[in-house]
Design a protein around this motif. Structure first.
Motif, PDB file in Angstrom:
ATOM      1  N   ILE A   1      40.118 -30.539 -11.480  1.00 18.06           N
ATOM      2  CA  ILE A   1      39.438 -29.248 -11.615  1.00 18.06           C
ATOM      3  C   ILE A   1      37.923 -29.438 -11.562  1.00 18.06           C
ATOM      4  O   ILE A   1      37.208 -28.742 -10.828  1.00 18.06           O
ATOM      5  N   MET A   2      37.411 -30.422 -12.330  1.00 18.26           N
ATOM      6  CA  MET A   2      35.963 -30.666 -12.338  1.00 18.26           C
ATOM      7  C   MET A   2      35.472 -31.148 -10.980  1.00 18.26           C
ATOM      8  O   MET A   2      34.392 -30.755 -10.512  1.00 18.26           O
ATOM      9  N   GLY A   3      36.286 -32.003 -10.313  1.00 20.25           N
ATOM     10  CA  GLY A   3      35.882 -32.519  -9.010  1.00 20.25           C
ATOM     11  C   GLY A   3      35.820 -31.455  -7.945  1.00 20.25           C
ATOM     12  O   GLY A   3      34.930 -31.459  -7.080  1.00 20.25           O
ATOM     13  N   SER A   4      36.760 -30.516  -7.991  1.00 19.63           N
ATOM     14  CA  SER A   4      36.747 -29.447  -6.996  1.00 19.63           C
ATOM     15  C   SER A   4      35.574 -28.501  -7.214  1.00 19.63           C
ATOM     16  O   SER A   4      35.040 -27.924  -6.264  1.00 19.63           O
ATOM     17  N   PHE A   5      35.145 -28.338  -8.470  1.00 17.17           N
ATOM     18  CA  PHE A   5      33.992 -27.487  -8.752  1.00 17.17           C
ATOM     19  C   PHE A   5      32.676 -28.198  -8.445  1.00 17.17           C
ATOM     20  O   PHE A   5      31.821 -27.676  -7.729  1.00 17.17           O
ATOM     21  N   ILE A   6      32.509 -29.410  -9.007  1.00 15.68           N
ATOM     22  CA  ILE A   6      31.217 -30.097  -8.947  1.00 15.68           C
ATOM     23  C   ILE A   6      31.021 -30.818  -7.622  1.00 15.68           C
ATOM     24  O   ILE A   6      29.956 -30.741  -7.005  1.00 15.68           O
ATOM     25  N   LEU A   7      32.060 -31.547  -7.179  1.00 18.62           N
ATOM     26  CA  LEU A   7      31.932 -32.375  -5.982  1.00 18.62           C
ATOM     27  C   LEU A   7      32.553 -31.754  -4.742  1.00 18.62           C
ATOM     28  O   LEU A   7      32.520 -32.373  -3.679  1.00 18.62           O
ATOM     29  N   ALA A   8      33.106 -30.546  -4.881  1.00 20.75           N
ATOM     30  CA  ALA A   8      33.832 -29.925  -3.768  1.00 20.75           C
ATOM     31  C   ALA A   8      34.890 -30.877  -3.215  1.00 20.75           C
ATOM     32  O   ALA A   8      35.076 -31.045  -2.017  1.00 20.75           O
ATOM     33  N   GLU A   9      35.593 -31.533  -4.149  1.00 24.46           N
ATOM     34  CA  GLU A   9      36.595 -32.532  -3.776  1.00 24.46           C
ATOM     35  C   GLU A   9      37.778 -31.878  -3.071  1.00 24.46           C
ATOM     36  O   GLU A   9      38.242 -30.814  -3.466  1.00 24.46           O
TER      37      GLU A   9
END
Length: 393
Positions: free
Chosen positions: A301-309
Protein backbone atom coordinates in the motif's frame (compact mmCIF):
# COMPACT_ATOMS: atom_id res chain seq x y z
CA UNK A 1 -19.15 -1.52 39.03
CA UNK A 2 -16.72 1.20 38.01
CA UNK A 3 -13.82 -0.69 39.58
CA UNK A 4 -14.76 -3.86 37.68
CA UNK A 5 -14.92 -1.93 34.41
CA UNK A 6 -11.51 -0.39 35.11
CA UNK A 7 -10.02 -3.82 35.81
CA UNK A 8 -11.47 -5.18 32.56
CA UNK A 9 -10.03 -2.23 30.65
CA UNK A 10 -6.59 -2.73 32.21
CA UNK A 11 -6.72 -6.46 31.43
CA UNK A 12 -7.65 -5.75 27.81
CA UNK A 13 -4.80 -3.28 27.42
CA UNK A 14 -2.33 -5.70 29.00
CA UNK A 15 -3.39 -8.54 26.67
CA UNK A 16 -3.33 -6.21 23.66
CA UNK A 17 0.26 -5.01 24.18
CA UNK A 18 1.89 -7.89 22.21
CA UNK A 19 -0.47 -7.27 19.27
CA UNK A 20 0.18 -3.52 19.23
CA UNK A 21 3.93 -4.13 19.55
CA UNK A 22 4.13 -6.56 16.62
CA UNK A 23 1.87 -4.45 14.40
CA UNK A 24 4.02 -1.39 15.15
CA UNK A 25 7.13 -3.39 14.26
CA UNK A 26 5.66 -4.31 10.89
CA UNK A 27 5.14 -0.61 10.15
CA UNK A 28 8.76 -0.05 11.19
CA UNK A 29 10.01 -2.76 8.84
CA UNK A 30 7.81 -1.43 6.05
CA UNK A 31 9.24 2.06 6.49
CA UNK A 32 12.77 0.63 6.31
CA UNK A 33 12.02 -1.03 2.97
CA UNK A 34 10.47 2.11 1.49
CA UNK A 35 13.22 4.48 2.70
CA UNK A 36 15.99 2.09 1.64
CA UNK A 37 14.44 1.71 -1.81
CA UNK A 38 14.37 5.48 -2.27
CA UNK A 39 17.99 5.80 -1.13
CA UNK A 40 19.21 2.99 -3.39
CA UNK A 41 17.27 4.39 -6.34
CA UNK A 42 19.04 7.73 -5.86
CA UNK A 43 22.41 6.06 -6.29
CA UNK A 44 23.57 5.11 -2.80
CA UNK A 45 25.81 2.04 -2.79
CA UNK A 46 24.22 -0.86 -0.94
CA UNK A 47 27.69 -1.81 0.37
CA UNK A 48 28.02 1.58 2.07
CA UNK A 49 24.44 1.39 3.34
CA UNK A 50 25.23 -1.92 5.06
CA UNK A 51 28.31 -0.41 6.72
CA UNK A 52 26.50 2.65 8.06
CA UNK A 53 23.43 0.63 9.08
CA UNK A 54 25.38 -1.72 11.34
CA UNK A 55 27.56 1.07 12.66
CA UNK A 56 24.37 2.79 13.86
CA UNK A 57 23.07 -0.56 15.17
CA UNK A 58 26.24 -1.19 17.18
CA UNK A 59 26.22 2.29 18.69
CA UNK A 60 22.55 2.00 19.68
CA UNK A 61 22.82 -1.46 21.30
CA UNK A 62 25.98 -0.83 23.35
CA UNK A 63 24.12 1.18 26.07
CA UNK A 64 21.79 -1.79 26.65
CA UNK A 65 24.80 -4.06 27.12
CA UNK A 66 26.43 -1.66 29.61
CA UNK A 67 23.20 -1.24 31.56
CA UNK A 68 21.73 -4.78 31.55
CA UNK A 69 24.51 -7.26 30.78
CA UNK A 70 27.73 -5.79 32.12
CA UNK A 71 28.32 -8.52 34.68
CA UNK A 72 29.33 -12.16 34.21
CA UNK A 73 30.21 -11.85 30.54
CA UNK A 74 30.94 -15.21 28.84
CA UNK A 75 34.56 -15.89 27.98
CA UNK A 76 35.30 -15.55 24.26
CA UNK A 77 37.14 -18.70 23.21
CA UNK A 78 38.37 -19.45 19.71
CA UNK A 79 35.25 -21.52 19.02
CA UNK A 80 32.95 -18.72 20.21
CA UNK A 81 34.85 -16.12 18.18
CA UNK A 82 34.54 -18.23 15.01
CA UNK A 83 30.79 -18.57 15.61
CA UNK A 84 30.39 -14.80 16.02
CA UNK A 85 32.60 -14.15 12.99
CA UNK A 86 30.50 -16.46 10.78
CA UNK A 87 27.27 -14.96 12.16
CA UNK A 88 28.52 -11.50 11.19
CA UNK A 89 29.45 -12.79 7.75
CA UNK A 90 26.04 -14.39 7.17
CA UNK A 91 23.95 -11.56 8.58
CA UNK A 92 25.35 -8.06 8.11
CA UNK A 93 27.51 -8.93 5.08
CA UNK A 94 25.90 -11.62 2.90
CA UNK A 95 22.26 -11.29 3.89
CA UNK A 96 22.05 -7.50 3.94
CA UNK A 97 24.14 -6.89 0.82
CA UNK A 98 22.18 -9.36 -1.28
CA UNK A 99 18.88 -8.14 0.19
CA UNK A 100 19.60 -4.51 -0.65
CA UNK A 101 20.82 -5.52 -4.12
CA UNK A 102 17.60 -7.47 -4.67
CA UNK A 103 15.55 -4.57 -3.34
CA UNK A 104 17.30 -2.24 -5.78
CA UNK A 105 16.43 -4.41 -8.79
CA UNK A 106 12.87 -5.37 -7.77
CA UNK A 107 10.44 -3.63 -5.43
CA UNK A 108 9.80 -3.37 -1.67
CA UNK A 109 6.64 -5.51 -1.89
CA UNK A 110 8.43 -8.23 -3.84
CA UNK A 111 11.33 -8.24 -1.36
CA UNK A 112 9.00 -8.56 1.63
CA UNK A 113 7.13 -11.42 -0.03
CA UNK A 114 10.36 -13.32 -0.66
CA UNK A 115 11.42 -12.77 2.97
CA UNK A 116 8.38 -14.79 4.08
CA UNK A 117 10.22 -17.86 2.81
CA UNK A 118 12.47 -17.66 5.88
CA UNK A 119 10.64 -20.25 8.06
CA UNK A 120 10.59 -22.76 5.21
CA UNK A 121 14.28 -22.30 4.43
CA UNK A 122 15.14 -22.48 8.13
CA UNK A 123 13.27 -25.78 8.35
CA UNK A 124 15.24 -27.17 5.38
CA UNK A 125 18.55 -26.06 6.92
CA UNK A 126 17.58 -27.59 10.27
CA UNK A 127 16.79 -30.91 8.58
CA UNK A 128 20.12 -30.87 6.73
CA UNK A 129 22.04 -30.31 9.98
CA UNK A 130 19.86 -32.86 11.84
CA UNK A 131 18.33 -30.30 14.15
CA UNK A 132 14.87 -31.35 12.95
CA UNK A 133 13.59 -34.90 12.56
CA UNK A 134 11.34 -35.88 9.67
CA UNK A 135 8.49 -37.91 11.14
CA UNK A 136 6.22 -38.10 8.13
CA UNK A 137 3.59 -40.14 9.96
CA UNK A 138 2.75 -37.10 12.08
CA UNK A 139 0.48 -34.36 10.76
CA UNK A 140 2.68 -31.54 12.08
CA UNK A 141 5.66 -32.79 10.07
CA UNK A 142 3.52 -33.17 6.95
CA UNK A 143 2.35 -29.57 7.40
CA UNK A 144 5.95 -28.30 7.61
CA UNK A 145 7.04 -30.22 4.52
CA UNK A 146 3.96 -29.11 2.56
CA UNK A 147 4.47 -25.50 3.66
CA UNK A 148 8.09 -25.61 2.55
CA UNK A 149 7.19 -26.95 -0.90
CA UNK A 150 4.38 -24.41 -1.36
CA UNK A 151 6.66 -21.53 -0.29
CA UNK A 152 9.35 -22.61 -2.77
CA UNK A 153 6.70 -22.90 -5.50
CA UNK A 154 5.45 -19.40 -4.72
CA UNK A 155 8.99 -17.99 -4.84
CA UNK A 156 9.67 -19.68 -8.18
CA UNK A 157 6.40 -18.34 -9.58
CA UNK A 158 7.26 -14.79 -8.49
CA UNK A 159 10.74 -15.15 -9.99
CA UNK A 160 9.82 -16.61 -13.39
CA UNK A 161 6.37 -15.10 -14.01
CA UNK A 162 5.29 -11.48 -13.68
CA UNK A 163 1.92 -11.65 -15.41
CA UNK A 164 -0.32 -8.76 -16.26
CA UNK A 165 -0.06 -5.42 -14.52
CA UNK A 166 -2.65 -4.77 -11.84
CA UNK A 167 -3.45 -1.07 -11.98
CA UNK A 168 -4.38 0.53 -8.69
CA UNK A 169 -6.94 3.39 -8.74
CA UNK A 170 -4.56 5.83 -7.03
CA UNK A 171 -1.56 5.03 -9.26
CA UNK A 172 -3.09 5.32 -12.74
CA UNK A 173 -1.15 8.51 -13.40
CA UNK A 174 2.18 6.71 -12.94
CA UNK A 175 1.74 4.16 -15.73
CA UNK A 176 4.63 5.03 -17.98
CA UNK A 177 6.33 1.69 -18.71
CA UNK A 178 7.38 1.45 -22.32
CA UNK A 179 8.23 -1.55 -24.49
CA UNK A 180 11.81 -0.32 -24.98
CA UNK A 181 12.84 -1.00 -21.39
CA UNK A 182 10.58 -4.00 -20.75
CA UNK A 183 13.29 -6.56 -21.56
CA UNK A 184 15.83 -4.78 -19.38
CA UNK A 185 13.38 -4.62 -16.49
CA UNK A 186 12.65 -8.34 -16.77
CA UNK A 187 16.37 -9.16 -16.61
CA UNK A 188 16.84 -6.95 -13.57
CA UNK A 189 13.76 -8.48 -11.94
CA UNK A 190 15.14 -12.02 -12.40
CA UNK A 191 18.56 -10.95 -11.09
CA UNK A 192 16.98 -9.28 -8.09
CA UNK A 193 14.93 -12.41 -7.36
CA UNK A 194 18.07 -14.55 -7.25
CA UNK A 195 19.73 -12.04 -4.92
CA UNK A 196 16.74 -12.13 -2.57
CA UNK A 197 16.72 -15.94 -2.50
CA UNK A 198 20.44 -15.95 -1.61
CA UNK A 199 19.79 -13.35 1.11
CA UNK A 200 16.98 -15.41 2.62
CA UNK A 201 19.14 -18.55 2.52
CA UNK A 202 21.92 -16.70 4.37
CA UNK A 203 19.38 -15.43 6.90
CA UNK A 204 18.12 -18.99 7.51
CA UNK A 205 21.70 -20.20 7.97
CA UNK A 206 22.22 -17.42 10.50
CA UNK A 207 19.25 -18.66 12.57
CA UNK A 208 20.62 -22.20 12.57
CA UNK A 209 24.08 -21.09 13.73
CA UNK A 210 22.66 -18.55 16.17
CA UNK A 211 20.89 -21.41 17.94
CA UNK A 212 24.32 -22.75 18.86
CA UNK A 213 25.78 -19.35 19.81
CA UNK A 214 22.87 -18.63 22.15
CA UNK A 215 23.91 -21.59 24.29
CA UNK A 216 26.91 -19.51 25.30
CA UNK A 217 25.10 -16.14 25.37
CA UNK A 218 21.80 -17.39 26.80
CA UNK A 219 21.64 -14.54 29.31
CA UNK A 220 23.59 -12.02 27.22
CA UNK A 221 21.62 -11.65 23.99
CA UNK A 222 22.33 -7.92 23.71
CA UNK A 223 26.04 -8.69 23.96
CA UNK A 224 25.83 -11.28 21.19
CA UNK A 225 23.95 -8.84 18.94
CA UNK A 226 26.49 -6.09 19.61
CA UNK A 227 29.43 -8.34 18.78
CA UNK A 228 27.75 -9.57 15.59
CA UNK A 229 26.93 -6.03 14.46
CA UNK A 230 30.43 -4.76 15.32
CA UNK A 231 32.24 -7.56 13.50
CA UNK A 232 29.74 -7.25 10.68
CA UNK A 233 30.58 -3.55 10.37
CA UNK A 234 34.30 -4.33 10.06
CA UNK A 235 33.65 -7.08 7.51
CA UNK A 236 31.30 -4.83 5.54
CA UNK A 237 34.00 -2.13 5.44
CA UNK A 238 36.46 -4.65 3.98
CA UNK A 239 33.93 -5.79 1.35
CA UNK A 240 33.11 -2.18 0.43
CA UNK A 241 36.78 -1.29 0.00
CA UNK A 242 37.09 -4.18 -2.47
CA UNK A 243 33.83 -3.54 -4.33
CA UNK A 244 33.80 0.27 -4.37
CA UNK A 245 36.95 2.09 -5.50
CA UNK A 246 35.63 5.65 -5.35
CA UNK A 247 35.99 7.65 -2.16
CA UNK A 248 32.86 9.61 -3.04
CA UNK A 249 30.59 6.63 -2.26
CA UNK A 250 31.37 7.07 1.45
CA UNK A 251 30.16 10.66 1.43
CA UNK A 252 26.90 11.03 3.33
CA UNK A 253 25.08 14.19 4.32
CA UNK A 254 21.87 15.27 5.98
CA UNK A 255 19.78 13.57 3.32
CA UNK A 256 17.87 10.38 2.52
CA UNK A 257 21.06 8.30 2.66
CA UNK A 258 21.67 9.23 6.30
CA UNK A 259 18.01 8.63 7.13
CA UNK A 260 18.07 5.18 5.50
CA UNK A 261 21.19 4.10 7.39
CA UNK A 262 20.11 5.51 10.77
CA UNK A 263 16.53 4.28 10.46
CA UNK A 264 17.57 0.75 9.47
CA UNK A 265 20.23 0.54 12.17
CA UNK A 266 18.24 1.98 15.07
CA UNK A 267 14.69 0.82 14.30
CA UNK A 268 15.10 -2.53 12.55
CA UNK A 269 18.35 -3.66 14.19
CA UNK A 270 17.97 -2.31 17.75
CA UNK A 271 14.44 -1.41 18.78
CA UNK A 272 12.95 -4.35 16.88
CA UNK A 273 15.37 -6.75 18.57
CA UNK A 274 14.34 -5.55 22.04
CA UNK A 275 10.60 -5.53 21.29
CA UNK A 276 10.69 -8.94 19.62
CA UNK A 277 12.55 -10.35 22.61
CA UNK A 278 9.85 -9.11 24.99
CA UNK A 279 7.04 -10.48 22.82
CA UNK A 280 8.75 -13.84 22.30
CA UNK A 281 9.24 -14.27 26.05
CA UNK A 282 5.54 -13.64 26.62
CA UNK A 283 3.89 -15.26 23.60
CA UNK A 284 6.58 -17.36 21.95
CA UNK A 285 8.37 -17.21 18.58
CA UNK A 286 5.40 -18.50 16.56
CA UNK A 287 3.28 -15.53 17.63
CA UNK A 288 6.05 -13.08 16.70
CA UNK A 289 6.68 -14.63 13.28
CA UNK A 290 3.02 -14.85 12.33
CA UNK A 291 2.80 -11.09 11.76
CA UNK A 292 5.39 -10.95 8.98
CA UNK A 293 2.86 -11.10 6.07
CA UNK A 294 1.32 -7.91 7.45
CA UNK A 295 4.53 -6.08 6.54
CA UNK A 296 4.09 -7.14 2.91
CA UNK A 297 0.57 -5.70 2.81
CA UNK A 298 1.70 -2.42 4.41
CA UNK A 299 4.63 -2.12 2.00
CA UNK A 300 2.37 -2.82 -0.99
CA UNK A 301 0.00 0.00 0.00
CA UNK A 302 2.77 2.45 0.95
CA UNK A 303 4.81 1.56 -2.14
CA UNK A 304 1.93 2.14 -4.51
CA UNK A 305 1.28 5.54 -2.93
CA UNK A 306 4.84 6.81 -2.38
CA UNK A 307 6.85 5.02 -5.08
CA UNK A 308 4.06 4.39 -7.60
CA UNK A 309 5.08 0.74 -7.35
CA UNK A 310 3.63 -1.60 -9.97
CA UNK A 311 1.93 -4.78 -8.78
CA UNK A 312 1.78 -7.78 -11.11
CA UNK A 313 -0.50 -10.82 -11.12
CA UNK A 314 2.39 -13.25 -10.70
CA UNK A 315 3.52 -11.42 -7.59
CA UNK A 316 0.03 -11.59 -6.06
CA UNK A 317 -0.36 -15.34 -6.70
CA UNK A 318 3.19 -16.09 -5.54
CA UNK A 319 2.70 -14.01 -2.39
CA UNK A 320 -0.47 -15.92 -1.52
CA UNK A 321 1.35 -19.24 -1.95
CA UNK A 322 4.29 -18.08 0.18
CA UNK A 323 1.99 -16.84 2.97
CA UNK A 324 0.06 -20.14 2.89
CA UNK A 325 3.33 -22.05 3.14
CA UNK A 326 4.50 -19.75 5.95
CA UNK A 327 1.48 -20.44 8.13
CA UNK A 328 1.62 -24.16 7.34
CA UNK A 329 5.21 -24.33 8.60
CA UNK A 330 4.37 -22.18 11.64
CA UNK A 331 1.35 -24.37 12.47
CA UNK A 332 3.49 -27.49 12.33
CA UNK A 333 6.15 -25.88 14.51
CA UNK A 334 3.51 -24.72 16.98
CA UNK A 335 2.12 -28.24 17.32
CA UNK A 336 5.63 -29.59 17.81
CA UNK A 337 6.30 -27.08 20.60
CA UNK A 338 3.04 -28.10 22.30
CA UNK A 339 4.05 -31.77 22.16
CA UNK A 340 7.47 -30.99 23.63
CA UNK A 341 5.90 -28.89 26.39
CA UNK A 342 3.41 -31.64 27.22
CA UNK A 343 6.18 -34.23 27.35
CA UNK A 344 8.24 -32.01 29.66
CA UNK A 345 5.26 -31.53 31.98
CA UNK A 346 4.73 -35.30 32.13
CA UNK A 347 8.38 -35.86 33.01
CA UNK A 348 8.10 -33.49 35.96
CA UNK A 349 5.48 -35.70 37.75
CA UNK A 350 7.31 -37.64 40.49
CA UNK A 351 7.04 -41.41 40.34
CA UNK A 352 6.21 -41.48 44.05
CA UNK A 353 2.83 -39.88 43.37
CA UNK A 354 0.37 -42.53 42.17
CA UNK A 355 -3.34 -42.37 41.35
CA UNK A 356 -5.79 -43.37 44.02
CA UNK A 357 -6.91 -46.43 42.06
CA UNK A 358 -3.87 -48.29 43.38
CA UNK A 359 -4.83 -47.35 46.91
CA UNK A 360 -8.37 -48.64 46.40
CA UNK A 361 -7.07 -52.01 45.27
CA UNK A 362 -5.23 -52.40 48.55
CA UNK A 363 -7.95 -50.96 50.76
CA UNK A 364 -11.50 -50.70 49.37
CA UNK A 365 -12.77 -48.87 52.44
CA UNK A 366 -10.47 -45.85 52.04
CA UNK A 367 -10.69 -42.57 50.05
CA UNK A 368 -12.42 -41.89 46.69
CA UNK A 369 -10.76 -41.70 43.28
CA UNK A 370 -9.71 -38.07 43.70
CA UNK A 371 -7.22 -38.87 46.43
CA UNK A 372 -3.56 -39.54 45.83
CA UNK A 373 -1.26 -42.02 47.45
CA UNK A 374 2.30 -41.01 48.25
CA UNK A 375 4.50 -44.05 48.58
CA UNK A 376 7.23 -43.78 51.18
CA UNK A 377 10.45 -45.77 51.10
CA UNK A 378 10.58 -48.71 53.51
CA UNK A 379 13.15 -48.11 56.24
CA UNK A 380 16.06 -50.45 56.14
CA UNK A 381 16.62 -52.83 59.06
CA UNK A 382 19.85 -52.33 60.96
CA UNK A 383 22.44 -54.96 60.10
CA UNK A 384 22.56 -57.82 62.57
CA UNK A 385 25.72 -58.36 64.56
CA UNK A 386 26.57 -62.06 64.54
CA UNK A 387 29.07 -61.67 67.37
CA UNK A 388 26.50 -60.31 69.81
CA UNK A 389 24.03 -62.94 68.75
CA UNK A 390 26.45 -65.73 69.62
CA UNK A 391 27.32 -64.11 72.98
CA UNK A 392 23.66 -63.97 73.96
CA UNK A 393 23.25 -67.60 73.13
Amino acid sequence: MGKLSLNCCNSFLENSKPYFAMISLQFGYAGMNIISKVSLSRGMSHYVLVVYRHAFATASIVPFVLFFERREQPRITLKVFIQIFVLALLGPVIDQNFYYAGLKYTSPTFSCAMSNMLPAMTFVMAVIFRMEKLEMKKLRCQAKVLGTLVSVAGAMLMTLYKGSLLQMPWSKHSHHLTNSNETSNNKDWFKGSIFLIIATLAWASLFVLQNQALKTYKNHQFTLTTLVCFLGTLQAIAVTLVAEHKASVWRIGWDMNLLAAAYAGIVTSSISYYVQGLVMKKRGPVFATAFSPLMMIIVAIMGSFILAEKIFLGGIIGSILIVFGLYSVLWGKHKENLEIKTADDDDEIPEAIKPSSQLNINNNNNNNNNSIFISMPTPEKPPSNPTKSQENN
